[in-house]
Motif scaffolding. Structure first.
Motif, PDB file in Angstrom:
ATOM      1  N   ILE A  52      19.774 -46.018  -5.203  1.00 27.70           N
ATOM      2  CA  ILE A  52      19.121 -45.812  -3.912  1.00 27.70           C
ATOM      3  C   ILE A  52      17.731 -45.224  -4.160  1.00 27.70           C
ATOM      4  O   ILE A  52      17.590 -44.172  -4.781  1.00 27.70           O
ATOM      5  CB  ILE A  52      19.942 -44.858  -3.024  1.00 27.70           C
ATOM      6  CG1 ILE A  52      21.295 -45.498  -2.690  1.00 27.70           C
ATOM      7  CG2 ILE A  52      19.181 -44.535  -1.744  1.00 27.70           C
ATOM      8  CD1 ILE A  52      22.230 -44.588  -1.915  1.00 27.70           C
ATOM      9  N   SER A  53      16.720 -45.921  -3.668  1.00 23.54           N
ATOM     10  CA  SER A  53      15.331 -45.482  -3.823  1.00 23.54           C
ATOM     11  C   SER A  53      14.679 -45.355  -2.450  1.00 23.54           C
ATOM     12  O   SER A  53      14.967 -46.143  -1.546  1.00 23.54           O
ATOM     13  CB  SER A  53      14.533 -46.477  -4.681  1.00 23.54           C
ATOM     14  OG  SER A  53      15.046 -46.544  -5.999  1.00 23.54           O
ATOM     15  N   LEU A  54      13.804 -44.378  -2.316  1.00 23.21           N
ATOM     16  CA  LEU A  54      13.088 -44.155  -1.067  1.00 23.21           C
ATOM     17  C   LEU A  54      11.593 -44.177  -1.320  1.00 23.21           C
ATOM     18  O   LEU A  54      11.130 -43.830  -2.410  1.00 23.21           O
ATOM     19  CB  LEU A  54      13.490 -42.811  -0.451  1.00 23.21           C
ATOM     20  CG  LEU A  54      14.985 -42.585  -0.176  1.00 23.21           C
ATOM     21  CD1 LEU A  54      15.213 -41.178   0.361  1.00 23.21           C
ATOM     22  CD2 LEU A  54      15.526 -43.623   0.792  1.00 23.21           C
ATOM     23  N   LEU A  55      10.834 -44.577  -0.303  1.00 22.07           N
ATOM     24  CA  LEU A  55       9.378 -44.587  -0.393  1.00 22.07           C
ATOM     25  C   LEU A  55       8.818 -43.460   0.456  1.00 22.07           C
ATOM     26  O   LEU A  55       9.137 -43.340   1.644  1.00 22.07           O
ATOM     27  CB  LEU A  55       8.812 -45.924   0.090  1.00 22.07           C
ATOM     28  CG  LEU A  55       7.290 -46.091  -0.068  1.00 22.07           C
ATOM     29  CD1 LEU A  55       6.934 -46.198  -1.548  1.00 22.07           C
ATOM     30  CD2 LEU A  55       6.800 -47.317   0.694  1.00 22.07           C
ATOM     31  N   ILE A  56       7.996 -42.622  -0.162  1.00 22.21           N
ATOM     32  CA  ILE A  56       7.341 -41.515   0.538  1.00 22.21           C
ATOM     33  C   ILE A  56       5.875 -41.897   0.719  1.00 22.21           C
ATOM     34  O   ILE A  56       5.177 -42.182  -0.262  1.00 22.21           O
ATOM     35  CB  ILE A  56       7.444 -40.204  -0.258  1.00 22.21           C
ATOM     36  CG1 ILE A  56       8.914 -39.904  -0.592  1.00 22.21           C
ATOM     37  CG2 ILE A  56       6.818 -39.043   0.509  1.00 22.21           C
ATOM     38  CD1 ILE A  56       9.084 -38.811  -1.628  1.00 22.21           C
ATOM     39  N   THR A  57       5.414 -41.931   1.966  1.00 14.92           N
ATOM     40  CA  THR A  57       4.052 -42.373   2.262  1.00 14.92           C
ATOM     41  C   THR A  57       3.272 -41.286   2.982  1.00 14.92           C
ATOM     42  O   THR A  57       3.756 -40.699   3.953  1.00 14.92           O
ATOM     43  CB  THR A  57       4.058 -43.637   3.147  1.00 14.92           C
ATOM     44  OG1 THR A  57       4.820 -44.661   2.506  1.00 14.92           O
ATOM     45  CG2 THR A  57       2.642 -44.133   3.394  1.00 14.92           C
TER      46      THR A  57
END
Length: 273
Positions: A52-57
């Motif tokens: 599980i990977s998340l993108l922080i913007t």
């Protein structure tokens, strides 16, 4: 040997906490993608074995967004489970999960949350990760679970039998990390008996590690409230052979696992004594 208990049998909570945190740290990494994006590879995997990977913007309006970029729902639907049919129980269930964590579903079915505070980014990472794990559970959810809300089933049951149960809802606790954790129910079998309870549709590796993290992170809270006998309980719809290993592991760390399908077990753990 003290009080009939071997010293080797005493659980070293500090050692367990340090080992768990070290494991999580070793299996996590933050990868800068450009000037305003970071990919967070978490130590958790989905039901299909994918990390599980998340993108922080960092957005141009001085806000921050954490998103799964739509991968969770796309991955489940690509394997034959329709989650996004308008008016479906599954879509309503997803919305309920997101509402609990105050997260949103984008037009591309991305699971995301935005904050204007840099200090809240860690909290929304936790909220999105919790949402992703719970929604991923739908991949293996039975039809009976899909027909209704598990939490509603539990609430209906204890409300109909309100003379047998004393409980609170809408309660949350803050950990040493300053992350806040919502509890689905807090049961009271006795006056100073406090049973924190979180609901999951199934029990697996991700859920077990998430629960362990919450329990360890809230240790200081429990120490500062010595007047209450606080326990942590995981309530699942039912238990199968695959769940037993995770149940046994959590019990070793003083975290109780209860099956809602087993009403005798449910009552013995939560009904007024």
């Amino acid at each position: 040997m003290k009080g009939g208990i071997k010293m080797s049998d005493v659980i070293d909570s500090v050692a367990i906490a340090n080992e768990w945190l070290e494991k999580i740290n070793n299996q996590s990494n933050f990868i800068p993608l450009d000037g305003n994006k970071i990919r967070f590879n978490t130590p958790f995997v989905d039901p299909f074995g994918d990390q599980i990977s998340l993108l922080i913007t960092s957005n141009h309006n001085s806000t921050y967004t954490v998103s799964d970029q739509g991968y969770t729902i796309w991955n489940i639907e690509s394997r034959g489970t329709n989650l996004t049919k308008n008016g479906s129980v599954r879509l309503k269930l997803i919305q309920s999960i997101l509402n609990t964590n105050r997260a949103s579903l984008g037009s591309n079915y991305d699971i995301y949350k935005t904050t204007a505070s840099r200090q809240e980014v860690a909290q929304i990472i936790n909220d999105i990760l919790d949402s992703v794990i719970k929604i991923s559970d739908l991949a293996f959810g039975s039809r009976n679970n899909a027909r209704g809300m598990f939490k509603d089933d539990v609430l209906d049951y204890i409300t109909e039998n309100n003379k047998q149960f004393s409980f609170d809802i809408g309660f949350s606790v803050k950990g040493k990390s300053n992350l806040a954790y919502d509890l689905d129910f807090v049961f009271h079998q006795k006056i100073k008996d406090t049973k924190w309870t979180k609901l999951y549709t199934s029990l697996n590796k991700n859920v077990s590690e998430m629960v362990m993290g919450i329990w360890l992170d809230t240790e200081l809270y429990r120490q500062n409230n010595p007047g209450n006998d606080i326990s942590f309980n995981v309530l699942v719809k039912g238990l199968d052979d695959r769940s037993v290993q995770f149940k046994d592991s959590l019990i070793q760390h003083n975290i109780n696992v209860v099956s809602f399908d087993d009403k005798d077990d449910f009552k013995s753990n939560f009904a007024i004594a």
